[in-house]
Write a protein that holds these residues in place. Structure first.
Motif, PDB file in Angstrom:
ATOM      1  N   TYR A 222      -4.864 -87.873 -20.890  1.00 40.05           N
ATOM      2  CA  TYR A 222      -4.820 -88.798 -21.776  1.00 40.05           C
ATOM      3  C   TYR A 222      -6.291 -88.874 -22.423  1.00 40.05           C
ATOM      4  O   TYR A 222      -7.306 -88.538 -21.916  1.00 40.05           O
ATOM      5  N   THR A 223      -5.984 -89.291 -23.922  1.00 45.09           N
ATOM      6  CA  THR A 223      -7.168 -89.842 -24.499  1.00 45.09           C
ATOM      7  C   THR A 223      -7.268 -91.349 -24.907  1.00 45.09           C
ATOM      8  O   THR A 223      -6.224 -91.743 -24.147  1.00 45.09           O
ATOM      9  N   LYS A 224      -7.855 -91.759 -25.358  1.00 42.71           N
ATOM     10  CA  LYS A 224      -8.166 -93.363 -25.495  1.00 42.71           C
ATOM     11  C   LYS A 224      -7.004 -93.846 -26.231  1.00 42.71           C
ATOM     12  O   LYS A 224      -6.363 -95.059 -25.880  1.00 42.71           O
ATOM     13  N   LYS A 225      -6.814 -93.588 -27.419  1.00 41.87           N
ATOM     14  CA  LYS A 225      -5.845 -93.937 -28.379  1.00 41.87           C
ATOM     15  C   LYS A 225      -5.388 -92.795 -29.322  1.00 41.87           C
ATOM     16  O   LYS A 225      -5.914 -91.742 -29.352  1.00 41.87           O
ATOM     17  N   VAL A 226      -4.355 -93.209 -30.350  1.00 42.45           N
ATOM     18  CA  VAL A 226      -4.134 -92.405 -31.393  1.00 42.45           C
ATOM     19  C   VAL A 226      -4.625 -92.785 -32.579  1.00 42.45           C
ATOM     20  O   VAL A 226      -4.023 -93.566 -33.197  1.00 42.45           O
ATOM     21  N   LYS A 227      -5.697 -92.273 -33.081  1.00 37.00           N
ATOM     22  CA  LYS A 227      -6.350 -92.687 -34.526  1.00 37.00           C
ATOM     23  C   LYS A 227      -5.797 -91.866 -35.718  1.00 37.00           C
ATOM     24  O   LYS A 227      -5.867 -92.381 -36.772  1.00 37.00           O
ATOM     25  N   ALA A 228      -5.249 -90.824 -35.329  1.00 36.86           N
ATOM     26  CA  ALA A 228      -5.156 -89.805 -36.452  1.00 36.86           C
ATOM     27  C   ALA A 228      -3.778 -88.928 -36.110  1.00 36.86           C
ATOM     28  O   ALA A 228      -3.593 -88.753 -34.795  1.00 36.86           O
ATOM     29  N   ALA A 229      -2.940 -88.438 -37.017  1.00 36.75           N
ATOM     30  CA  ALA A 229      -1.911 -87.209 -36.847  1.00 36.75           C
ATOM     31  C   ALA A 229      -2.117 -86.234 -37.337  1.00 36.75           C
ATOM     32  O   ALA A 229      -2.672 -86.280 -38.471  1.00 36.75           O
ATOM     33  N   PHE A 230      -2.311 -84.916 -36.836  1.00 39.39           N
ATOM     34  CA  PHE A 230      -2.560 -83.986 -37.510  1.00 39.39           C
ATOM     35  C   PHE A 230      -1.183 -83.116 -37.496  1.00 39.39           C
ATOM     36  O   PHE A 230      -0.409 -82.939 -36.495  1.00 39.39           O
ATOM     37  N   VAL A 231      -0.918 -82.786 -38.670  1.00 41.71           N
ATOM     38  CA  VAL A 231       0.257 -82.065 -39.313  1.00 41.71           C
ATOM     39  C   VAL A 231       0.111 -80.692 -39.213  1.00 41.71           C
ATOM     40  O   VAL A 231      -0.573 -80.076 -39.803  1.00 41.71           O
ATOM     41  N   HIS A 232       1.091 -79.931 -38.423  1.00 45.74           N
ATOM     42  CA  HIS A 232       0.952 -78.405 -38.454  1.00 45.74           C
ATOM     43  C   HIS A 232       2.427 -77.641 -38.858  1.00 45.74           C
ATOM     44  O   HIS A 232       3.362 -78.425 -39.000  1.00 45.74           O
ATOM     45  N   HIS A 233       2.240 -76.562 -39.157  1.00 49.34           N
ATOM     46  CA  HIS A 233       3.468 -75.579 -39.062  1.00 49.34           C
ATOM     47  C   HIS A 233       3.390 -74.576 -37.893  1.00 49.34           C
ATOM     48  O   HIS A 233       2.189 -74.191 -37.512  1.00 49.34           O
ATOM     49  N   THR A 234       4.437 -74.178 -37.454  1.00 49.86           N
ATOM     50  CA  THR A 234       4.225 -73.336 -36.287  1.00 49.86           C
ATOM     51  C   THR A 234       4.360 -71.631 -36.682  1.00 49.86           C
ATOM     52  O   THR A 234       3.757 -71.106 -35.732  1.00 49.86           O
ATOM     53  N   ALA A 235       4.177 -71.393 -37.883  1.00 45.98           N
ATOM     54  CA  ALA A 235       4.035 -70.182 -38.556  1.00 45.98           C
ATOM     55  C   ALA A 235       4.980 -69.194 -37.956  1.00 45.98           C
ATOM     56  O   ALA A 235       4.697 -68.030 -37.758  1.00 45.98           O
ATOM     57  N   SER A 236       6.023 -69.517 -37.297  1.00 50.53           N
ATOM     58  CA  SER A 236       7.067 -68.702 -36.569  1.00 50.53           C
ATOM     59  C   SER A 236       8.262 -68.233 -37.254  1.00 50.53           C
ATOM     60  O   SER A 236       8.989 -67.994 -36.807  1.00 50.53           O
ATOM     61  N   GLY A 237       8.105 -68.509 -38.730  1.00 46.50           N
ATOM     62  CA  GLY A 237       9.475 -68.101 -39.419  1.00 46.50           C
ATOM     63  C   GLY A 237      10.396 -69.108 -39.696  1.00 46.50           C
ATOM     64  O   GLY A 237      10.350 -70.387 -38.983  1.00 46.50           O
ATOM     65  N   ASN A 238      11.139 -69.026 -40.857  1.00 44.13           N
ATOM     66  CA  ASN A 238      12.016 -69.915 -41.074  1.00 44.13           C
ATOM     67  C   ASN A 238      13.572 -69.603 -40.902  1.00 44.13           C
ATOM     68  O   ASN A 238      14.394 -70.270 -41.185  1.00 44.13           O
ATOM     69  N   ASN A 239      13.483 -68.479 -40.083  1.00 49.64           N
ATOM     70  CA  ASN A 239      14.954 -67.921 -39.959  1.00 49.64           C
ATOM     71  C   ASN A 239      15.751 -68.277 -38.656  1.00 49.64           C
ATOM     72  O   ASN A 239      15.877 -67.572 -37.617  1.00 49.64           O
ATOM     73  N   TYR A 240      15.658 -69.414 -38.640  1.00 47.80           N
ATOM     74  CA  TYR A 240      16.431 -70.197 -37.231  1.00 47.80           C
ATOM     75  C   TYR A 240      17.390 -71.433 -37.954  1.00 47.80           C
ATOM     76  O   TYR A 240      17.294 -71.888 -38.782  1.00 47.80           O
TER      77      TYR A 240
END
Length: 396
Positions: A222-240
């Motif tokens: 664990y870390t101390k708290k959640v001060k920020a959210a980082f948004v990602h994409h998985t780069a795994s393609g959209n064919n699902y």
């Protein structure tokens, strides 16, 4: 060339021995659908993936098991694959000694990383029963494996029954009551009177998407708290298809742990294009679980990955709404305003030196902490909308 038989797989990636080495070049694959025998066209595999990782010097990054890797690519149920890897020459500027004019020369193609190999991942139908794996029977500590599954469920016991497949959504009043209960004795009078926390969204648990808890490292960090959210994409393609998402997450989980050598899936949460939210790294969805998602900024943050590739394709409105709902709740638990700014100390990235205090949006894109194309231009452009929606969900 001799063709070798392969078992069915649905996700693939390329790994190599040294996690610090980079693959300068182009990786392309084409696959054969198991049901029709039809070959796909050539698809690019995203080679720049080192920016999704545990911070340097942490136990997870120094375990000796970590490998370099491309992003995983979802290809669906397949039984054949062809691969081509091309080292890409780098252009260099050179001045003419005689004329003093700039000329452009081709540099030698950089060598490919040592130990390059193709990983084919079969997600299986669901979580394998104790004593087995996606590769078949194996000897195992059955009691220990069952204990790991219980361990992953117990940390959500304040939110849902043991072994629940989902954590149900709550309305605003119910969420405020839960928030006060989870933080009894730790809140100011103002926070007790007006808790700025969004309604808890429905979250599919690890049991719900079929995580084999025997794969991951035991225990949680664990870390101390959640001060920020980082948004990602998985780069795994959209064919699902959205019905395939549990299989897709199981595949990414297995790729992160078995192929790349991480202790667990790297992201804290996963969102699909239909807007469904899934628990990622184990440790409790309401807790500040230390992830491996944004190299240099994993402390005091969380990573949210939207399944797909969003460089040229727009994310669905359902996915953007899910980002807003999730961040309104989770950031609200830690007193953070989704439209605000915060400071995080860099653990070292190619954008911010180690030890630097960096001012970031509370909801940031991966590229804000690391020089990368993630989360894709189209998804990054929607973060302003996500911030505004999340703030409204919190009642701000």
């Amino acid at each position: 060339m001799t063709r070798r038989p392969v078992r069915h797989f649905s996700l693939l990636g390329i790994v190599w021995d040294d996690p610090e080495a980079e693959l300068h070049g182009r990786v392309q694959v084409r696959t054969r659908a198991a049901d029709t025998g039809t070959w796909s066209g050539w698809q690019d595999v995203e080679t720049h993936n080192a920016d999704h990782a545990a911070d340097r010097g942490t136990p997870e990054s120094t375990s000796g098991r970590v490998r370099g890797a491309t992003a995983p690519l979802w290809v669906g149920d397949s039984d054949g694959v062809e691969l081509r890897v091309r080292s890409r020459p780098e252009r260099a500027e050179a001045a003419s000694a005689h004329h003093g004019t700039g000329t452009r020369n081709l540099a030698a193609a950089p060598p490919l990383p040592y130990g390059l190999r193709l990983e084919l991942v079969d997600p299986g139908d669901d979580a394998p029963p104790p004593g087995t794996s996606a590769d078949g029977p194996r000897t195992a500590d059955l009691a220990g494996e069952a204990s790991a599954a219980t361990e992953a469920s117990v940390v959500n016991a304040d939110l849902a029954p043991l072994d629940a497949t989902e954590i149900p959504a709550l309305n605003a009043a119910e969420t405020a009551q839960e928030f006060l209960g989870l933080n009894a004795g730790e809140l100011t009078e103002q926070q007790q009177a007006r808790p700025y926390v969004g309604p808890r969204p429905r979250i599919v648990t690890r049991r719900g998407w079929g995580a084999n808890e025997g794969l991951r490292e035991r225990g949680f960090r664990y870390t101390k708290k959640v001060k920020a959210a980082f948004v990602h994409h998985t780069a795994s393609g959209n064919n699902y298809r959205c019905s395939q998402v549990p299989s897709l997450i199981r595949s990414i989980y297995r790729y992160h742990v078995k192929s790349m050598g991480w202790r667990d899936i790297g992201y804290n949460f996963v969102i699909d294009k239909c807007g469904k939210i899934y628990e990622g790294r184990a440790g409790g969805v309401a807790r500040p679980v230390l992830g491996a998602h944004t190299l240099g900024f994993n402390n005091n943050s969380m990573g949210i990955a939207v399944l797909g590739s969003y460089g040229v394709k727009k994310p669905s409105s359902a996915a953007v709404k899910a980002i807003a709902r999730l961040t309104a709740w989770k950031l609200g638990l830690h007193g953070m305003n989704p439209r605000g700014k915060t400071y995080l100390k860099s653990a070292g990235s190619n954008l911010h030196r180690k030890g630097k205090k960096v001012r970031l949006n509370v909801i940031s894109g991966h590229r804000d902490g690391f020089k990368t194309s993630c989360p894709g231009r189209k998804l990054y452009g929607k973060l302003g909308s996500a911030r505004s929606k999340a703030a409204r969900y919190q009642g701000r």
